[in-house]
Design a protein around this motif. Sequence first.
Motif, PDB file in Angstrom:
ATOM      1  N   THR A  55      49.227  53.274  35.248  1.00 57.09           N
ATOM      2  CA  THR A  55      48.186  52.646  36.049  1.00 57.09           C
ATOM      3  C   THR A  55      48.202  53.277  37.433  1.00 57.09           C
ATOM      4  OG1 THR A  55      49.701  50.836  36.653  1.00 57.09           O
ATOM      5  CG2 THR A  55      48.212  50.470  34.788  1.00 57.09           C
ATOM      6  N   PHE A  56      47.043  53.266  38.081  1.00 58.33           N
ATOM      7  CA  PHE A  56      46.898  53.987  39.347  1.00 58.33           C
ATOM      8  C   PHE A  56      46.336  53.081  40.435  1.00 58.33           C
ATOM      9  CE2 PHE A  56      46.541  56.951  35.862  1.00 58.33           C
ATOM     10  CZ  PHE A  56      47.357  58.007  36.249  1.00 58.33           C
ATOM     11  N   GLU A  57      46.747  53.367  41.645  1.00 57.94           N
ATOM     12  CA  GLU A  57      46.286  52.630  42.809  1.00 57.94           C
ATOM     13  C   GLU A  57      44.942  53.196  43.252  1.00 57.94           C
ATOM     14  OE1 GLU A  57      45.977  49.637  45.047  1.00 57.94           O
ATOM     15  OE2 GLU A  57      47.590  49.868  43.613  1.00 57.94           O
ATOM     16  N   GLY A  58      43.939  52.990  42.413  1.00 58.24           N
ATOM     17  CA  GLY A  58      42.605  53.484  42.697  1.00 58.24           C
ATOM     18  C   GLY A  58      42.407  54.916  42.213  1.00 58.24           C
ATOM     19  N   PRO A  59      41.263  55.484  42.536  1.00 53.92           N
ATOM     20  CA  PRO A  59      40.176  54.843  43.284  1.00 53.92           C
ATOM     21  C   PRO A  59      39.481  53.752  42.465  1.00 53.92           C
ATOM     22  CG  PRO A  59      39.498  57.008  42.522  1.00 53.92           C
ATOM     23  CD  PRO A  59      40.945  56.883  42.191  1.00 53.92           C
ATOM     24  N   PHE A  60      38.984  52.744  43.170  1.00 47.46           N
ATOM     25  CA  PHE A  60      38.328  51.617  42.537  1.00 47.46           C
ATOM     26  C   PHE A  60      36.812  51.762  42.652  1.00 47.46           C
ATOM     27  CE2 PHE A  60      42.478  50.111  44.064  1.00 47.46           C
ATOM     28  CZ  PHE A  60      43.023  49.677  42.855  1.00 47.46           C
ATOM     29  N   GLY A  61      36.093  51.011  41.845  1.00 49.14           N
ATOM     30  CA  GLY A  61      34.633  51.022  41.912  1.00 49.14           C
ATOM     31  C   GLY A  61      33.974  52.205  41.239  1.00 49.14           C
ATOM     32  N   LEU A  62      34.708  52.957  40.421  1.00 55.07           N
ATOM     33  CA  LEU A  62      34.128  54.120  39.752  1.00 55.07           C
ATOM     34  C   LEU A  62      33.210  53.692  38.618  1.00 55.07           C
ATOM     35  CD1 LEU A  62      37.333  56.338  39.390  1.00 55.07           C
ATOM     36  CD2 LEU A  62      35.574  56.499  41.161  1.00 55.07           C
ATOM     37  N   ASP A  63      32.083  54.388  38.468  1.00 51.29           N
ATOM     38  CA  ASP A  63      31.277  54.171  37.271  1.00 51.29           C
ATOM     39  C   ASP A  63      31.844  55.033  36.146  1.00 51.29           C
ATOM     40  OD1 ASP A  63      30.320  56.813  37.586  1.00 51.29           O
ATOM     41  OD2 ASP A  63      28.417  56.171  38.462  1.00 51.29           O
ATOM     42  N   GLU A  64      31.244  54.965  34.974  1.00 51.94           N
ATOM     43  CA  GLU A  64      31.812  55.652  33.819  1.00 51.94           C
ATOM     44  C   GLU A  64      31.833  57.170  33.982  1.00 51.94           C
ATOM     45  OE1 GLU A  64      31.786  53.360  29.804  1.00 51.94           O
ATOM     46  OE2 GLU A  64      29.712  53.796  30.363  1.00 51.94           O
ATOM     47  N   GLU A 119      53.740  43.265  38.690  1.00 52.39           N
ATOM     48  CA  GLU A 119      52.646  42.324  38.476  1.00 52.39           C
ATOM     49  C   GLU A 119      51.470  42.997  37.773  1.00 52.39           C
ATOM     50  OE1 GLU A 119      53.487  39.419  42.331  1.00 52.39           O
ATOM     51  OE2 GLU A 119      52.105  41.114  42.529  1.00 52.39           O
ATOM     52  N   ILE A 120      51.237  44.257  38.110  1.00 55.31           N
ATOM     53  CA  ILE A 120      50.182  45.010  37.429  1.00 55.31           C
ATOM     54  C   ILE A 120      50.558  45.228  35.970  1.00 55.31           C
ATOM     55  CG2 ILE A 120      48.949  47.216  37.359  1.00 55.31           C
ATOM     56  CD1 ILE A 120      49.393  47.314  40.440  1.00 55.31           C
ATOM     57  N   GLY A 121      51.846  45.525  35.722  1.00 52.25           N
ATOM     58  CA  GLY A 121      52.318  45.671  34.351  1.00 52.25           C
ATOM     59  C   GLY A 121      52.142  44.386  33.559  1.00 52.25           C
ATOM     60  N   ALA A 122      52.457  43.261  34.183  1.00 56.77           N
ATOM     61  CA  ALA A 122      52.294  41.967  33.513  1.00 56.77           C
ATOM     62  C   ALA A 122      50.817  41.690  33.227  1.00 56.77           C
ATOM     63  CB  ALA A 122      52.883  40.853  34.368  1.00 56.77           C
ATOM     64  N   ALA A 123      49.949  42.052  34.177  1.00 56.39           N
ATOM     65  CA  ALA A 123      48.510  41.866  33.972  1.00 56.39           C
ATOM     66  C   ALA A 123      48.009  42.741  32.830  1.00 56.39           C
ATOM     67  CB  ALA A 123      47.747  42.183  35.254  1.00 56.39           C
ATOM     68  N   PHE A 124      48.572  43.933  32.719  1.00 58.84           N
ATOM     69  CA  PHE A 124      48.184  44.811  31.619  1.00 58.84           C
ATOM     70  C   PHE A 124      48.641  44.206  30.283  1.00 58.84           C
ATOM     71  CE2 PHE A 124      48.451  48.443  28.744  1.00 58.84           C
ATOM     72  CZ  PHE A 124      47.215  49.026  28.954  1.00 58.84           C
ATOM     73  N   GLY A 125      49.840  43.676  30.260  1.00 56.45           N
ATOM     74  CA  GLY A 125      50.320  43.011  29.059  1.00 56.45           C
ATOM     75  C   GLY A 125      49.432  41.841  28.666  1.00 56.45           C
ATOM     76  N   ALA A 126      48.982  41.091  29.657  1.00 56.44           N
ATOM     77  CA  ALA A 126      48.083  39.964  29.385  1.00 56.44           C
ATOM     78  C   ALA A 126      46.765  40.457  28.802  1.00 56.44           C
ATOM     79  CB  ALA A 126      47.840  39.172  30.672  1.00 56.44           C
ATOM     80  N   ARG A 175      38.367  47.810  29.541  1.00 57.08           N
ATOM     81  CA  ARG A 175      38.269  47.336  30.929  1.00 57.08           C
ATOM     82  C   ARG A 175      39.610  46.829  31.431  1.00 57.08           C
ATOM     83  NH1 ARG A 175      32.735  43.839  29.970  1.00 57.08           N
ATOM     84  NH2 ARG A 175      31.411  45.644  29.457  1.00 57.08           N
ATOM     85  N   PHE A 176      40.008  47.332  32.606  1.00 57.53           N
ATOM     86  CA  PHE A 176      41.193  46.844  33.304  1.00 57.53           C
ATOM     87  C   PHE A 176      40.977  47.046  34.791  1.00 57.53           C
ATOM     88  CE2 PHE A 176      45.720  47.261  34.711  1.00 57.53           C
ATOM     89  CZ  PHE A 176      46.060  45.935  34.453  1.00 57.53           C
ATOM     90  N   SER A 177      41.613  46.233  35.593  1.00 54.88           N
ATOM     91  CA  SER A 177      41.380  46.219  37.039  1.00 54.88           C
ATOM     92  C   SER A 177      41.680  47.556  37.697  1.00 54.88           C
ATOM     93  CB  SER A 177      42.236  45.130  37.689  1.00 54.88           C
ATOM     94  OG  SER A 177      43.625  45.349  37.402  1.00 54.88           O
ATOM     95  N   HIS A 178      42.698  48.272  37.200  1.00 57.48           N
ATOM     96  CA  HIS A 178      43.121  49.539  37.787  1.00 57.48           C
ATOM     97  C   HIS A 178      42.805  50.700  36.853  1.00 57.48           C
ATOM     98  CE1 HIS A 178      45.362  46.702  40.224  1.00 57.48           C
ATOM     99  NE2 HIS A 178      45.737  47.670  41.033  1.00 57.48           N
ATOM    100  N   PRO A 179      42.464  51.861  37.413  1.00 61.71           N
ATOM    101  CA  PRO A 179      42.335  53.038  36.546  1.00 61.71           C
ATOM    102  C   PRO A 179      43.630  53.232  35.769  1.00 61.71           C
ATOM    103  CG  PRO A 179      41.561  53.525  38.769  1.00 61.71           C
ATOM    104  CD  PRO A 179      42.225  52.184  38.833  1.00 61.71           C
ATOM    105  N   THR A 180      43.510  53.526  34.484  1.00 59.04           N
ATOM    106  CA  THR A 180      44.669  53.547  33.592  1.00 59.04           C
ATOM    107  C   THR A 180      44.539  54.667  32.572  1.00 59.04           C
ATOM    108  OG1 THR A 180      44.941  51.140  33.787  1.00 59.04           O
ATOM    109  CG2 THR A 180      45.949  52.187  31.870  1.00 59.04           C
ATOM    110  N   LEU A 181      45.664  55.303  32.263  1.00 60.49           N
ATOM    111  CA  LEU A 181      45.747  56.269  31.164  1.00 60.49           C
ATOM    112  C   LEU A 181      46.851  55.816  30.218  1.00 60.49           C
ATOM    113  CD1 LEU A 181      45.510  59.716  33.040  1.00 60.49           C
ATOM    114  CD2 LEU A 181      43.662  58.448  31.909  1.00 60.49           C
ATOM    115  N   VAL A 182      46.526  55.750  28.937  1.00 59.56           N
ATOM    116  CA  VAL A 182      47.485  55.352  27.909  1.00 59.56           C
ATOM    117  C   VAL A 182      47.744  56.571  27.023  1.00 59.56           C
ATOM    118  CG1 VAL A 182      47.979  53.769  26.016  1.00 59.56           C
ATOM    119  CG2 VAL A 182      46.561  53.008  27.952  1.00 59.56           C
TER     120      VAL A 182
END
Length: 232
Positions: A79-88, A10-17, A149-156
């Motif tokens: 994509t990673f399961e957090g940590p969430f709420g990080l600033d830049e 589902e996270i992969g699908a959200a990333f595709g969206a 911007r994406f809901s989960h921390p991500t590295l491409v």
Amino acid sequence: MATGGSKPEEIGAAFGAKLLSDTFSCVAGKTAWLRGSLAHSHFGPMGKPATTDELSAAVTDFALRRDDIDELLATFVATFEGPFGLDETDFEALLWEQLQGLHDRDVCRFAQADFADPDPASDHFAFSIAGQAFFVVGMHAHSSRITRRFSHPTLVFNSHMQFERLRERGIYGRIRNAVRVREMALQGSINPNLSDFGERSEAVQYSGRATSPAWICPFRPRTDGLDREDAR
């Protein structure tokens, strides 16, 4: 498994969206998704040793079979399961902590990519995995760049070899210009750190945060035998 009950697929699908939406400017990323040449894996919290072990195995496997996926547009998305709420600033620090952990494992098995300088201050720096050079794009929920911007921390992980092949075919410049036009339409500006390979270190672009000229990348290349022993 992600917060809120989301599963990796589902996270992969959200990333595709996200890639296909008007809030994402990279036409190469959109094309990779549509071609089925984007590989996605979801991991535990970013930067943790267990996560780094799994990420190292996955991105190494991708690098070694990249050409079998697609010669021009194979991309690996973690994509990673957090940590969430990080600033830049916090995300930038965590991104380099995660890349350092990957590098420390990688140098025990593989040489640095041929044309990529391991020094992050070099104009020819690129991140090396399995002897191949990659440009890394960081994404997270609180990026100042809308396209990042994406809901989960991500590295491409994008291959420099594929960039060169696109240049040889006269495609790279068109993609770059299209991205910049889309960024202007989306945000009213292009990323102030944006530059072509060889003009300045690409390290300033990885996190997406606008950095000052005095910024020093925290990444430490490990190239000697002592460092290899320490990394085990």
